[in-house]
Design a protein around this motif. Structure first.
Motif, PDB file in Angstrom:
ATOM      1  N   PRO A   1       0.817  -1.224   0.000  1.00  0.00           N
ATOM      2  CA  PRO A   1       0.000   0.000   0.000  1.00  0.00           C
ATOM      3  C   PRO A   1       0.847   1.269   0.000  1.00  0.00           C
ATOM      4  O   PRO A   1       0.951   1.988   0.994  1.00  0.00           O
ATOM      5  CB  PRO A   1      -0.825  -0.127   1.284  1.00  0.00           C
ATOM      6  CG  PRO A   1       0.011  -0.969   2.178  1.00  0.00           C
ATOM      7  CD  PRO A   1       0.709  -1.953   1.290  1.00  0.00           C
ATOM      8  N   LEU A   2       1.457   1.534  -1.158  1.00  0.00           N
ATOM      9  CA  LEU A   2       2.245   2.745  -1.359  1.00  0.00           C
ATOM     10  C   LEU A   2       1.453   3.732  -2.204  1.00  0.00           C
ATOM     11  O   LEU A   2       0.504   3.344  -2.903  1.00  0.00           O
ATOM     12  CB  LEU A   2       3.558   2.408  -2.074  1.00  0.00           C
ATOM     13  CG  LEU A   2       4.516   1.467  -1.343  1.00  0.00           C
ATOM     14  CD1 LEU A   2       5.633   1.024  -2.272  1.00  0.00           C
ATOM     15  CD2 LEU A   2       5.084   2.146  -0.109  1.00  0.00           C
ATOM     16  N   PRO A   3       1.815   5.018  -2.198  1.00  0.00           N
ATOM     17  CA  PRO A   3       1.163   5.960  -3.106  1.00  0.00           C
ATOM     18  C   PRO A   3       1.296   5.500  -4.554  1.00  0.00           C
ATOM     19  O   PRO A   3       2.334   4.966  -4.954  1.00  0.00           O
ATOM     20  CB  PRO A   3       1.928   7.266  -2.857  1.00  0.00           C
ATOM     21  CG  PRO A   3       2.449   7.138  -1.466  1.00  0.00           C
ATOM     22  CD  PRO A   3       2.783   5.683  -1.290  1.00  0.00           C
ATOM     23  N   VAL A   4       0.257   5.720  -5.336  1.00  0.00           N
ATOM     24  CA  VAL A   4       0.243   5.175  -6.697  1.00  0.00           C
ATOM     25  C   VAL A   4       1.376   5.737  -7.545  1.00  0.00           C
ATOM     26  O   VAL A   4       1.918   5.034  -8.414  1.00  0.00           O
ATOM     27  CB  VAL A   4      -1.118   5.431  -7.380  1.00  0.00           C
ATOM     28  CG1 VAL A   4      -2.209   4.642  -6.685  1.00  0.00           C
ATOM     29  CG2 VAL A   4      -1.458   6.917  -7.404  1.00  0.00           C
ATOM     30  N   ALA A   5       1.758   6.983  -7.345  1.00  0.00           N
ATOM     31  CA  ALA A   5       2.857   7.551  -8.130  1.00  0.00           C
ATOM     32  C   ALA A   5       4.171   6.834  -7.837  1.00  0.00           C
ATOM     33  O   ALA A   5       4.993   6.633  -8.735  1.00  0.00           O
ATOM     34  CB  ALA A   5       2.992   9.042  -7.841  1.00  0.00           C
ATOM     35  N   VAL A   6       4.361   6.435  -6.591  1.00  0.00           N
ATOM     36  CA  VAL A   6       5.565   5.692  -6.218  1.00  0.00           C
ATOM     37  C   VAL A   6       5.558   4.325  -6.875  1.00  0.00           C
ATOM     38  O   VAL A   6       6.571   3.856  -7.411  1.00  0.00           O
ATOM     39  CB  VAL A   6       5.665   5.564  -4.686  1.00  0.00           C
ATOM     40  CG1 VAL A   6       6.813   4.648  -4.287  1.00  0.00           C
ATOM     41  CG2 VAL A   6       5.826   6.935  -4.053  1.00  0.00           C
ATOM     42  N   ILE A   7       4.407   3.652  -6.854  1.00  0.00           N
ATOM     43  CA  ILE A   7       4.296   2.339  -7.484  1.00  0.00           C
ATOM     44  C   ILE A   7       4.574   2.441  -8.979  1.00  0.00           C
ATOM     45  O   ILE A   7       5.305   1.621  -9.554  1.00  0.00           O
ATOM     46  CB  ILE A   7       2.909   1.733  -7.225  1.00  0.00           C
ATOM     47  CG1 ILE A   7       2.736   1.422  -5.741  1.00  0.00           C
ATOM     48  CG2 ILE A   7       2.703   0.470  -8.058  1.00  0.00           C
ATOM     49  CD1 ILE A   7       1.347   0.944  -5.368  1.00  0.00           C
ATOM     50  N   ALA A   8       4.000   3.435  -9.630  1.00  0.00           N
ATOM     51  CA  ALA A   8       4.200   3.601 -11.067  1.00  0.00           C
ATOM     52  C   ALA A   8       5.675   3.807 -11.393  1.00  0.00           C
ATOM     53  O   ALA A   8       6.201   3.211 -12.346  1.00  0.00           O
ATOM     54  CB  ALA A   8       3.375   4.775 -11.583  1.00  0.00           C
ATOM     55  N   GLN A   9       6.354   4.624 -10.601  1.00  0.00           N
ATOM     56  CA  GLN A   9       7.773   4.878 -10.842  1.00  0.00           C
ATOM     57  C   GLN A   9       8.602   3.616 -10.632  1.00  0.00           C
ATOM     58  O   GLN A   9       9.485   3.290 -11.438  1.00  0.00           O
ATOM     59  CB  GLN A   9       8.265   5.992  -9.916  1.00  0.00           C
ATOM     60  CG  GLN A   9       9.754   6.301 -10.038  1.00  0.00           C
ATOM     61  CD  GLN A   9      10.148   6.714 -11.436  1.00  0.00           C
ATOM     62  OE1 GLN A   9       9.484   7.547 -12.048  1.00  0.00           O
ATOM     63  NE2 GLN A   9      11.224   6.138 -11.970  1.00  0.00           N
ATOM     64  N   ARG A  10       8.322   2.897  -9.555  1.00  0.00           N
ATOM     65  CA  ARG A  10       9.082   1.677  -9.266  1.00  0.00           C
ATOM     66  C   ARG A  10       8.816   0.607 -10.325  1.00  0.00           C
ATOM     67  O   ARG A  10       9.728  -0.131 -10.718  1.00  0.00           O
ATOM     68  CB  ARG A  10       8.741   1.158  -7.873  1.00  0.00           C
ATOM     69  CG  ARG A  10       9.250   2.055  -6.758  1.00  0.00           C
ATOM     70  CD  ARG A  10       9.058   1.404  -5.396  1.00  0.00           C
ATOM     71  NE  ARG A  10       9.516   2.276  -4.325  1.00  0.00           N
ATOM     72  CZ  ARG A  10       9.460   1.972  -3.037  1.00  0.00           C
ATOM     73  NH1 ARG A  10       8.961   0.791  -2.651  1.00  0.00           N
ATOM     74  NH2 ARG A  10       9.905   2.815  -2.125  1.00  0.00           N
ATOM     75  N   TYR A  11       7.592   0.534 -10.776  1.00  0.00           N
ATOM     76  CA  TYR A  11       7.262  -0.453 -11.799  1.00  0.00           C
ATOM     77  C   TYR A  11       8.028  -0.139 -13.089  1.00  0.00           C
ATOM     78  O   TYR A  11       8.581  -1.041 -13.732  1.00  0.00           O
ATOM     79  CB  TYR A  11       5.763  -0.467 -12.070  1.00  0.00           C
ATOM     80  CG  TYR A  11       5.321  -1.593 -12.975  1.00  0.00           C
ATOM     81  CD1 TYR A  11       5.062  -2.855 -12.458  1.00  0.00           C
ATOM     82  CD2 TYR A  11       5.145  -1.397 -14.341  1.00  0.00           C
ATOM     83  CE1 TYR A  11       4.663  -3.899 -13.270  1.00  0.00           C
ATOM     84  CE2 TYR A  11       4.744  -2.437 -15.168  1.00  0.00           C
ATOM     85  CZ  TYR A  11       4.503  -3.687 -14.633  1.00  0.00           C
ATOM     86  OH  TYR A  11       4.117  -4.728 -15.462  1.00  0.00           O
ATOM     87  N   ALA A  12       8.055   1.129 -13.471  1.00  0.00           N
ATOM     88  CA  ALA A  12       8.782   1.531 -14.680  1.00  0.00           C
ATOM     89  C   ALA A  12      10.263   1.204 -14.551  1.00  0.00           C
ATOM     90  O   ALA A  12      10.897   0.723 -15.501  1.00  0.00           O
ATOM     91  CB  ALA A  12       8.578   3.019 -14.942  1.00  0.00           C
TER      92      ALA A  12
END
Length: 244
Positions: A73-84
């Motif tokens: 449960p991280l902020p979505v912007a953090v998840i998007a960056q880490r996924y990229a």
């Protein structure tokens, strides 16, 4: 290619299977979609906004493949960056090489700039006259201080010669680097070493990596990623050619 409607349907299915509210929020980014449950369990208020660092897990749906991966449960912007960042790393290294790198302590986005700056200052006398190009700095700040085993064709870690990237406790040797520069009239900067010989590893301004072995100078690869792949897999390393 997964469009937004398909991603929303997949996310709702995931939420339903995991016992959360059937409706979901969806954040679109270049590589796919981050989804999270919207709604409430008893005693909680519903919210349609992007979640913060709490609550139920999130998922990422890959835009190209539709693969779903679960995230904390991280902020979505953090998840998007880490996924990229993770997907970029998948494209950089073959699975066997990436496994070796990660076991050694590397991870996507690794940056040890303070350690490299301190090493450069501590060994200023030994590095005098050697130019740290942007290519050298980039390689050292991402992989500095790591040691990688070499694997043979049968996957045995003791099949070859380990590689290390500066800085290391053993110090710094630049003798062969200076001979190489004089002989080839080509600037290089110390990158690390290999236990075969042992040998010095150097990198030039075009990201070409060379192994300076006592028996001869060898070309490892063009680019730090290709060089690490070749070193971990054990070559082959053709002779370096003057002007080539």
């Amino acid at each position: 290619m997964i469009d937004r409607d398909e991603a929303l349907a997949m996310a709702r299915g995931w939420a339903g299977e995991h016992g959360t509210a059937p409706d979901v929020g969806l954040h679109e980014f270049d590589q796919g979609y981050v989804a999270w449950p919207i709604g409430s369990t008893p005693g909680t208020a519903a919210t349609a906004g992007a979640p913060g660092s709490s609550g139920p897990p999130r998922i990422v749906i890959d835009r190209q493949t539709g693969e779903m991966t679960q995230w904390p449960p991280l902020p979505v912007a953090v998840i998007a960056q880490r996924y990229a960042t993770e997907r970029a790393a998948d494209r950089r290294f073959p699975p066997d090489v990436r496994h070796v790198l990660e076991t050694a302590g590397w991870f996507p986005g690794r940056d040890v700039t303070p350690m490299i700056d301190r090493w450069r200052a501590d060994w200023a006398a030994e590095l005098d006259g050697l130019v740290m190009t942007p290519a050298a700095r980039t390689a050292l700040t991402e992989f500095g201080g790591l040691t990688f085993p070499q694997f043979g064709a049968d996957g045995e870690a003791d099949a070859g010669f380990p590689t290390f990237v500066h800085p290391v406790r053993g110090g710094l040797v630049t003798e062969e680097a200076r001979v190489f520069i004089d002989e080839y009239d080509h600037q290089v900067f110390p990158l690390g070493g290999n236990s075969d010989g042992p040998s010095e590893l150097v990198i030039d301004a075009d990201q070409r990596v060379f192994m300076l072995h006592w028996a001869g100078y060898l070309f490892v690869a063009a680019g730090i990623d290709a060089a690490l792949t070749a070193l971990i897999r054990g070559g082959p390393f053709p002779p370096a050619r003057p002007g080539g």
